[in-house]
Design a protein around this motif. Sequence first.
Motif, PDB file in Angstrom:
ATOM      1  N   GLY A 113      -4.628 -12.605   8.013  1.00  0.00           N
ATOM      2  CA  GLY A 113      -4.446 -14.043   8.197  1.00  0.00           C
ATOM      3  C   GLY A 113      -4.514 -14.897   6.954  1.00  0.00           C
ATOM      4  N   VAL A 114      -4.364 -14.300   5.784  1.00  0.00           N
ATOM      5  CA  VAL A 114      -4.503 -15.070   4.543  1.00  0.00           C
ATOM      6  C   VAL A 114      -3.153 -15.600   4.053  1.00  0.00           C
ATOM      7  N   VAL A 115      -3.233 -16.541   3.121  1.00  0.00           N
ATOM      8  CA  VAL A 115      -2.085 -16.946   2.316  1.00  0.00           C
ATOM      9  C   VAL A 115      -2.177 -16.117   1.042  1.00  0.00           C
ATOM     10  N   LEU A 116      -1.140 -15.332   0.755  1.00  0.00           N
ATOM     11  CA  LEU A 116      -1.164 -14.393  -0.357  1.00  0.00           C
ATOM     12  C   LEU A 116      -0.383 -14.907  -1.556  1.00  0.00           C
ATOM     13  N   ALA A 117      -0.961 -14.744  -2.738  1.00  0.00           N
ATOM     14  CA  ALA A 117      -0.223 -14.957  -3.989  1.00  0.00           C
ATOM     15  C   ALA A 117      -0.023 -13.596  -4.620  1.00  0.00           C
ATOM     16  N   ASP A 118       1.233 -13.177  -4.759  1.00  0.00           N
ATOM     17  CA  ASP A 118       1.548 -11.871  -5.335  1.00  0.00           C
ATOM     18  C   ASP A 118       1.974 -12.079  -6.784  1.00  0.00           C
ATOM     19  N   VAL A 119       1.078 -11.774  -7.715  1.00  0.00           N
ATOM     20  CA  VAL A 119       1.321 -11.998  -9.140  1.00  0.00           C
ATOM     21  C   VAL A 119       2.058 -10.794  -9.728  1.00  0.00           C
ATOM     22  N   GLY A 120       3.198 -11.052 -10.364  1.00  0.00           N
ATOM     23  CA  GLY A 120       4.026  -9.954 -10.847  1.00  0.00           C
ATOM     24  C   GLY A 120       4.724  -9.282  -9.684  1.00  0.00           C
ATOM     25  N   ASP A 152       7.721  -8.651  -8.790  1.00  0.00           N
ATOM     26  CA  ASP A 152       8.860  -7.753  -9.010  1.00  0.00           C
ATOM     27  C   ASP A 152       9.899  -7.933  -7.897  1.00  0.00           C
ATOM     28  N   HIS A 153      10.016  -6.983  -6.984  1.00  0.00           N
ATOM     29  CA  HIS A 153      11.039  -7.071  -5.933  1.00  0.00           C
ATOM     30  C   HIS A 153      10.591  -7.890  -4.714  1.00  0.00           C
ATOM     31  N   GLY A 154       9.340  -8.302  -4.702  1.00  0.00           N
ATOM     32  CA  GLY A 154       8.840  -9.088  -3.571  1.00  0.00           C
ATOM     33  C   GLY A 154       8.560  -8.268  -2.324  1.00  0.00           C
ATOM     34  N   TYR A 155       8.453  -6.945  -2.484  1.00  0.00           N
ATOM     35  CA  TYR A 155       8.323  -6.078  -1.318  1.00  0.00           C
ATOM     36  C   TYR A 155       6.971  -6.169  -0.617  1.00  0.00           C
ATOM     37  N   VAL A 156       5.897  -6.376  -1.390  1.00  0.00           N
ATOM     38  CA  VAL A 156       4.569  -6.395  -0.752  1.00  0.00           C
ATOM     39  C   VAL A 156       4.411  -7.567   0.212  1.00  0.00           C
ATOM     40  N   PRO A 157       4.733  -8.814  -0.196  1.00  0.00           N
ATOM     41  CA  PRO A 157       4.624  -9.900   0.790  1.00  0.00           C
ATOM     42  C   PRO A 157       5.567  -9.728   1.976  1.00  0.00           C
ATOM     43  N   ILE A 158       6.760  -9.176   1.746  1.00  0.00           N
ATOM     44  CA  ILE A 158       7.681  -8.912   2.854  1.00  0.00           C
ATOM     45  C   ILE A 158       7.045  -7.909   3.816  1.00  0.00           C
ATOM     46  N   TYR A 159       6.506  -6.833   3.277  1.00  0.00           N
ATOM     47  CA  TYR A 159       5.852  -5.795   4.083  1.00  0.00           C
ATOM     48  C   TYR A 159       4.699  -6.383   4.900  1.00  0.00           C
ATOM     49  N   LEU A 160       3.858  -7.186   4.260  1.00  0.00           N
ATOM     50  CA  LEU A 160       2.690  -7.742   4.942  1.00  0.00           C
ATOM     51  C   LEU A 160       3.090  -8.724   6.044  1.00  0.00           C
ATOM     52  N   LEU A 161       4.169  -9.455   5.834  1.00  0.00           N
ATOM     53  CA  LEU A 161       4.655 -10.371   6.867  1.00  0.00           C
ATOM     54  C   LEU A 161       5.263  -9.594   8.032  1.00  0.00           C
ATOM     55  N   GLU A 162       5.953  -8.510   7.731  1.00  0.00           N
ATOM     56  CA  GLU A 162       6.479  -7.668   8.796  1.00  0.00           C
ATOM     57  C   GLU A 162       5.350  -7.087   9.636  1.00  0.00           C
ATOM     58  N   GLN A 163       4.221  -6.803   8.976  1.00  0.00           N
ATOM     59  CA  GLN A 163       3.053  -6.282   9.677  1.00  0.00           C
ATOM     60  C   GLN A 163       2.271  -7.385  10.398  1.00  0.00           C
ATOM     61  N   LYS A 164       2.725  -8.630  10.206  1.00  0.00           N
ATOM     62  CA  LYS A 164       2.049  -9.810  10.775  1.00  0.00           C
ATOM     63  C   LYS A 164       0.589  -9.899  10.312  1.00  0.00           C
ATOM     64  N   LYS A 165       0.368  -9.477   9.067  1.00  0.00           N
ATOM     65  CA  LYS A 165      -0.994  -9.458   8.531  1.00  0.00           C
ATOM     66  C   LYS A 165      -1.341 -10.733   7.775  1.00  0.00           C
ATOM     67  N   ILE A 166      -0.338 -11.388   7.188  1.00  0.00           N
ATOM     68  CA  ILE A 166      -0.590 -12.623   6.442  1.00  0.00           C
ATOM     69  C   ILE A 166       0.196 -13.779   7.055  1.00  0.00           C
ATOM     70  N   ARG A 167      -0.235 -14.995   6.735  1.00  0.00           N
ATOM     71  CA  ARG A 167       0.453 -16.181   7.276  1.00  0.00           C
ATOM     72  C   ARG A 167       1.716 -16.503   6.499  1.00  0.00           C
ATOM     73  N   CYS A 168       1.592 -16.465   5.168  1.00  0.00           N
ATOM     74  CA  CYS A 168       2.724 -16.747   4.296  1.00  0.00           C
ATOM     75  C   CYS A 168       2.352 -16.274   2.901  1.00  0.00           C
ATOM     76  N   ALA A 169       3.295 -16.411   1.959  1.00  0.00           N
ATOM     77  CA  ALA A 169       3.026 -15.875   0.621  1.00  0.00           C
ATOM     78  C   ALA A 169       3.752 -16.669  -0.450  1.00  0.00           C
ATOM     79  N   ILE A 170       3.211 -16.544  -1.661  1.00  0.00           N
ATOM     80  CA  ILE A 170       3.836 -17.098  -2.859  1.00  0.00           C
ATOM     81  C   ILE A 170       4.085 -15.914  -3.782  1.00  0.00           C
ATOM     82  N   ALA A 171       5.362 -15.599  -4.023  1.00  0.00           N
ATOM     83  CA  ALA A 171       5.733 -14.481  -4.879  1.00  0.00           C
ATOM     84  C   ALA A 171       5.968 -15.009  -6.287  1.00  0.00           C
ATOM     85  N   MET A 172       5.219 -14.463  -7.248  1.00  0.00           N
ATOM     86  CA  MET A 172       5.238 -15.013  -8.605  1.00  0.00           C
ATOM     87  C   MET A 172       5.571 -13.931  -9.631  1.00  0.00           C
ATOM     88  N   ASP A 173       6.318 -14.328 -10.652  1.00  0.00           N
ATOM     89  CA  ASP A 173       6.622 -13.394 -11.730  1.00  0.00           C
ATOM     90  C   ASP A 173       6.905 -14.181 -12.996  1.00  0.00           C
TER      91      ASP A 173
END
Length: 257
Positions: free
Chosen positions: A18-25, A27-48
């Motif tokens: 249920g967190v808001v995730l900041a993915d630092v570095g 790259d392809h943005g796969y981790v936040p996509i994966y976590l959202l597909e798993q319905k584990k996080i609310r939303c994300a900020i993908a940063m590079d």
Amino acid sequence: MVKISDRLKTAASLVSEGVVLADVGTDHGYVPIYLLEQKKIRCAIAMDINKGPLERAKEHIHLYGMDAYIQTRLSDGVAALQMGEADSILVAGMGGGLVMHILEEGKAVCQAADELILQPQSELSGVRDYLAKNGYMIDAERMVFEDGKYYPMMRVHYQTGKNKNTDITEKDAALKNAGNCERQDQNRYKVECLYGRHLLMEKNPILHQYLQKEHKVFETILDNLLKQPESEKITARIGEVKESLGYNEAALAYYKA
């Protein structure tokens, strides 16, 4: 369904629900996509820090229909992240020196987050020592073996209002003070910085495999050094290898307890 490596999947498993995730570095943005597909996080900020990877991340985010849930930002570390904007900050796949740089440069933002998921590719001892001395507590550690490499990772949080030595128990804090603790305690602190207290205490099987391989490498190096003509340089190197071998054997002792 997006496919990610075991390394990234294990790092993602350390992210709280249920967190808001900041993915630092990101790259392809796969981790936040994966976590959202798993319905584990609310939303994300993908940063590079680089435009190229960020553009690829945008393409993947759009491809998986996640535009409304993941925003992208060009950012050096957490520079583009506001205080309290993310509950969880993921820093994976970088050298340990860079991980420490990000934590130091973005100190206020990192300390304000509920958790940080760190997966340094090097300098593990330095990272763990930095965390201990800067008010962070390691909550959990994982380790995976993938494509011939070992990947330790950890979830940490900053202890608000604590001084730099109270992020761990009083006894362990004393271990960091070389002037006030005995050699045995210094060695224990060094061993746990090198290999990870949680991994050792839990007798992690992947770490055990790593330690056994490392032990053989150190023994081979030592054997070769002892065959060399004696010199000041060789003597010094023998001492270094013996010290490393000692830490390795102290770590292996956790598995015999």
